[in-house]
Design a protein around this motif. Structure first.
Motif, PDB file in Angstrom:
ATOM      1  N   GLY A  80       8.463   2.425   0.866  1.00  0.00           N
ATOM      2  CA  GLY A  80       9.199   1.278   1.415  1.00  0.00           C
ATOM      3  C   GLY A  80       9.250   0.122   0.437  1.00  0.00           C
ATOM      4  N   LEU A  81       8.087  -0.279  -0.106  1.00  0.00           N
ATOM      5  CA  LEU A  81       8.049  -1.444  -0.984  1.00  0.00           C
ATOM      6  C   LEU A  81       8.688  -1.172  -2.339  1.00  0.00           C
ATOM      7  CD1 LEU A  81       4.589  -3.129  -0.291  1.00  0.00           C
ATOM      8  CD2 LEU A  81       6.867  -3.850   0.431  1.00  0.00           C
ATOM      9  N   TYR A 105       1.248  -3.069  10.008  1.00  0.00           N
ATOM     10  CA  TYR A 105      -0.056  -3.530   9.521  1.00  0.00           C
ATOM     11  C   TYR A 105      -0.542  -4.802  10.186  1.00  0.00           C
ATOM     12  CZ  TYR A 105       0.868  -0.058   5.968  1.00  0.00           C
ATOM     13  OH  TYR A 105       1.128   1.110   5.341  1.00  0.00           O
ATOM     14  N   GLY A 133       4.326   5.417   7.474  1.00  0.00           N
ATOM     15  CA  GLY A 133       4.851   4.996   6.172  1.00  0.00           C
ATOM     16  C   GLY A 133       4.806   6.146   5.183  1.00  0.00           C
ATOM     17  N   THR A 134       5.582   6.004   4.138  1.00  0.00           N
ATOM     18  CA  THR A 134       5.598   7.047   3.114  1.00  0.00           C
ATOM     19  C   THR A 134       5.159   6.505   1.765  1.00  0.00           C
ATOM     20  OG1 THR A 134       7.894   6.481   2.802  1.00  0.00           O
ATOM     21  CG2 THR A 134       7.447   8.455   4.075  1.00  0.00           C
ATOM     22  N   GLY A 135       4.893   5.184   1.707  1.00  0.00           N
ATOM     23  CA  GLY A 135       4.496   4.604   0.420  1.00  0.00           C
ATOM     24  C   GLY A 135       5.687   4.354  -0.491  1.00  0.00           C
ATOM     25  N   VAL A 140      -2.370   1.782   0.223  1.00  0.00           N
ATOM     26  CA  VAL A 140      -3.726   1.249   0.127  1.00  0.00           C
ATOM     27  C   VAL A 140      -4.706   2.218   0.774  1.00  0.00           C
ATOM     28  CG1 VAL A 140      -5.255  -0.619   0.796  1.00  0.00           C
ATOM     29  CG2 VAL A 140      -2.934  -1.135   0.009  1.00  0.00           C
ATOM     30  N   ASN A 171       6.882  -2.834   7.819  1.00  0.00           N
ATOM     31  CA  ASN A 171       5.514  -2.879   7.284  1.00  0.00           C
ATOM     32  C   ASN A 171       4.668  -3.866   8.075  1.00  0.00           C
ATOM     33  OD1 ASN A 171       5.657  -0.989   5.340  1.00  0.00           O
ATOM     34  ND2 ASN A 171       5.920  -2.399   3.610  1.00  0.00           N
ATOM     35  N   ILE A 199       0.892  -2.327  -4.833  1.00  0.00           N
ATOM     36  CA  ILE A 199       1.607  -1.858  -3.639  1.00  0.00           C
ATOM     37  C   ILE A 199       3.095  -1.646  -3.877  1.00  0.00           C
ATOM     38  CG2 ILE A 199      -0.011  -2.791  -1.948  1.00  0.00           C
ATOM     39  CD1 ILE A 199       1.889  -5.188  -1.700  1.00  0.00           C
ATOM     40  N   ASP A 210       2.503 -11.441   8.641  1.00  0.00           N
ATOM     41  CA  ASP A 210       1.776 -10.738   9.700  1.00  0.00           C
ATOM     42  C   ASP A 210       0.350 -11.244   9.747  1.00  0.00           C
ATOM     43  OD1 ASP A 210      -0.159  -8.961   8.221  1.00  0.00           O
ATOM     44  OD2 ASP A 210       1.720  -8.361   7.248  1.00  0.00           O
ATOM     45  N   TYR A 245       2.658   4.373  -3.592  1.00  0.00           N
ATOM     46  CA  TYR A 245       1.324   3.798  -3.491  1.00  0.00           C
ATOM     47  C   TYR A 245       1.000   3.405  -2.058  1.00  0.00           C
ATOM     48  CZ  TYR A 245      -2.887   1.291  -4.414  1.00  0.00           C
ATOM     49  OH  TYR A 245      -4.196   0.892  -4.400  1.00  0.00           O
TER      50      TYR A 245
HETATM   51  P1  ADP Z   1       4.261   2.518   3.450  1.00  0.00           P
HETATM   52  O1  ADP Z   1       5.452   3.265   3.897  1.00  0.00           O
HETATM   53  O2  ADP Z   1       3.057   3.326   3.284  1.00  0.00           O
HETATM   54  O3  ADP Z   1       4.038   1.255   4.213  1.00  0.00           O
HETATM   55  P2  ADP Z   1       5.108   0.716   1.389  1.00  0.00           P
HETATM   56  O4  ADP Z   1       5.664   0.939   0.045  1.00  0.00           O
HETATM   57  O5  ADP Z   1       5.975  -0.003   2.346  1.00  0.00           O
HETATM   58  O6  ADP Z   1       4.639   2.090   1.965  1.00  0.00           O
HETATM   59  O7  ADP Z   1       3.782  -0.079   1.212  1.00  0.00           O
HETATM   60  C1  ADP Z   1       2.837   0.347   0.285  1.00  0.00           C
HETATM   61  C2  ADP Z   1       1.452  -0.007   0.733  1.00  0.00           C
HETATM   62  O8  ADP Z   1       1.288  -1.432   0.734  1.00  0.00           O
HETATM   63  C3  ADP Z   1       1.167   0.426   2.137  1.00  0.00           C
HETATM   64  O9  ADP Z   1       0.703   1.731   2.177  1.00  0.00           O
HETATM   65  C4  ADP Z   1       0.106  -0.558   2.570  1.00  0.00           C
HETATM   66  O10 ADP Z   1      -1.144  -0.114   2.145  1.00  0.00           O
HETATM   67  C5  ADP Z   1       0.444  -1.821   1.825  1.00  0.00           C
HETATM   68  N1  ADP Z   1       1.182  -2.764   2.651  1.00  0.00           N
HETATM   69  C6  ADP Z   1       2.510  -2.946   2.726  1.00  0.00           C
HETATM   70  N2  ADP Z   1       2.832  -3.926   3.586  1.00  0.00           N
HETATM   71  C7  ADP Z   1       1.660  -4.407   4.061  1.00  0.00           C
HETATM   72  C8  ADP Z   1       1.294  -5.436   5.024  1.00  0.00           C
HETATM   73  N3  ADP Z   1       2.205  -6.168   5.648  1.00  0.00           N
HETATM   74  N4  ADP Z   1      -0.018  -5.640   5.282  1.00  0.00           N
HETATM   75  C9  ADP Z   1      -0.942  -4.905   4.651  1.00  0.00           C
HETATM   76  N5  ADP Z   1      -0.680  -3.914   3.768  1.00  0.00           N
HETATM   77  C10 ADP Z   1       0.604  -3.667   3.479  1.00  0.00           C
END
Ligand code: ADP
Length: 494
Positions: free
Chosen positions: A451-452, A393, A447-449, A437, A389, A430, A417, A435
């Motif tokens: 990861g987190l 980003y 990304g697939t939304g 952003v 991530n 997030i 970052d 989800y």
């Molecule tokens: P994705 O695979 O889209 O990154 P995640 O679940 O990892 O999905 O993250 C969800 C959302 O959180 C991302 O789509 C992004 O909008 C936001 N996000 C995650 N990590 C960061 C980061 N380091 N800086 C900014 N936004 C982030």
């Protein structure tokens, strides 16, 4: 049966029960109660007369009692078969006792003797005169005419008590007329019918009011729930009235919100995944066709592109599998003791190519080697997802920093970052499944939304603390903490 009628039924049953209890005591048993009270009164009077004989005040006491309680008092002294009247008080002048025949007197006397010195009975004037035991003294005309019909059926309680004082036997005789309660009972019965009617009408009204407060909101919520089942997430629930119905409505609204969110996110996920699958597949297909059709294009670089794209595809698929395992609760923890510092370092090896090729810099800061007890594979995935991530980003300086710090028995891994950061209102969201952003993928590594949400699932399984701090425009810091397995001072400096 609807709530309204059931409530009414219960209320009506209760009222019927309450009324029958009241009716039983006030109407049915009134006569018995009254009779018992009169009898007790007579007994008490007899006891007092007995004392007055000893005190020599029987004349005045008898008067007092006869006047106060409206009873007739007679006291005889008995010597052999002769009874001498000592006191005779009758306020009304025509009480039964005052006009009984000697025959009845001796009958009562022998009954008292047989009964241990005290005897009481209830008789009507009519009955007594029929048996020839009653003869009104003050009237000379025939008895039957003397006894007014309404009076003749009135019950009289007659009590005789034998007492011995100074070798003389005395017979205390008392008589109280029972006021007829029949008319009272009739009146009370009528009154009860009215009261019953009013109460039942009241119960119906009450049932309607209560049910309105319960059943109307429930029916309304039921309608909304059916709409919700049909996929209309806008159907709001409202449960005015009782606290419980209001709370139920709130819970249903919450559930409906969550459902609609899930539905929306799922749709988005499908759209994202299809998009994410299509891009590498197009690449693979395109490159393969080029390599097949154009001589000289079968270069290692082109093969590498195909391999890279295939890797991305398999990563995406394994992400999805991980998430579904976590969600199904089948992802059991396989806890082992391992060197976390080393694990972070080795994860970063995966990015070496990326750093070399695209100019990314990934820096790792740690002051010591730390050992933790956790599921290594899962923690590896967390670190990988966070770094991934951060690379996706981070800002134009292409810098990602990973910092390990130790405090109070916990090791914290922070991935920092320098990207755009995340708006405070988005920050709590997030971690949700699917989800994102914004829906524009910033880097090649898409990304697939999810990861987190995998990060969140894994860390929660470990009971670990985690979080994200972000200042929009300055970057974000994602961190998590694990308990260190060995005391800090036993670890070697790196
Ligand atoms: P994705 O695979 O889209 O990154 P995640 O679940 O990892 O999905 O993250 C969800 C959302 O959180 C991302 O789509 C992004 O909008 C936001 N996000 C995650 N990590 C960061 C980061 N380091 N800086 C900014 N936004 C982030």
């Amino acid at each position: 049966m609807s709530i309204r009628w059931e409530l009414f039924l219960y209320l009506a049953l209760f009222i019927v029960f309450a009324l029958s209890v009241i009716w039983l005591f006030q109407v049915k048993l009134l006569d018995t109660f009254y009779g018992n009270i009169k009898k007790k009164e007579l007994k008490k009077a007899a006891d007092i007369m007995e004392i007055s004989i000893a005190e020599g005040t029987m004349q005045t006491t008898a008067y007092q009692y006869a006047v106060d309680y409206g009873i007739c008092v007679k006291i005889y002294s008995i010597a052999g078969s002769t009874a001498t009247e000592l006191v005779a008080v009758d306020v009304s002048g025509d009480s039964v006792l005052y006009n009984i025949t000697d025959k009845y007197l001796s009958e009562l006397y022998s009954k008292a003797l047989a009964n241990g010195g005290e005897y009481a009975e209830k008789r009507t004037k009519k009955l007594l005169s029929e048996e020839g035991l009653y003869y009104p003294r003050f009237y000379f005309s025939p008895v039957k005419e003397q006894i007014a019909d309404n009076e003749s059926n009135i019950e009289n309680t007659i009590l005789i008590k034998l007492v011995n004082y100074n070798d003389t036997q005395y017979a205390i005789m008392l008589n109280a007329e029972m006021t007829p309660v029949g008319a009272v009972v009739n009146m009370l019965t009528l009154q009860y019918l009215w009261i019953a009617a009013v109460l039942i009408a009241g119960a119906l009204g009450l049932a309607i009011i209560i049910s309105k407060n319960i059943s109307i909101p429930i029916e309304r919520m039921n309608r909304a729930a059916k709409q919700l089942a049909a996929g209309n997430y806008d159907a709001g629930f409202s449960g005015e009235g009782f606290r419980e119905t209001r709370e139920l409505a709130d819970s249903l609204n919450y559930a409906s919100n969550e459902l609609s969110k899930n539905d929306r996110l799922q749709k988005e996920l499908i759209a994202n995944i299809s998009h994410d699958l299509r891009t590498p597949l197009t690449m693979i297909k395109g490159y393969s066709e080029v390599m097949r059709d154009i001589p000289g294009e079968n270069t290692p670089e082109n093969v590498q592109v195909i391999i890279d794209e295939a890797t991305r595809l398999s990563e995406l698929v394994s992400d999805l599998l991980d998430l579904s395992k976590l969600q199904a609760g089948t992802g059991r923890l396989d806890i082992t003791r391992f060197n976390l510092t080393e694990t972070v370092r080795s994860t970063m090896q995966r990015y070496i190519k990326l750093t070399g090729r695209d100019g990314y810099r990934i820096e790792f800061w740690s002051d010591c080697e730390t050992v933790v007890d956790a599921d290594r594979k899962m923690i590896l995935q967390v670190i990988y997802n966070l770094i991934n991530n951060a690379i996706n980003y981070t800002g134009d300086d292409k810098l990602v920093r990973v910092v390990q710090s130790i405090r109070e028995g916990f090791v914290r891994i922070s991935v920092i970052d320098s990207g755009e950061g995340i708006a405070p209102d988005q920050l709590p969201l997030i971690w949700d499944r699917y989800y994102k952003v914004d829906k524009i993928h910033r880097r090649a590594a898409v990304g697939t939304g999810i990861g987190l949400s995998i990060v969140k699932g894994v860390l929660e399984l470990h009971d670990a603390r985690y979080g994200a701090d972000s200042t929009p425009g300055q970057g974000s810091t994602f961190w998590f903490e694990l308990k260190t397995a060995v005391p800090d001072d036993s670890q070697q400096e790196s």
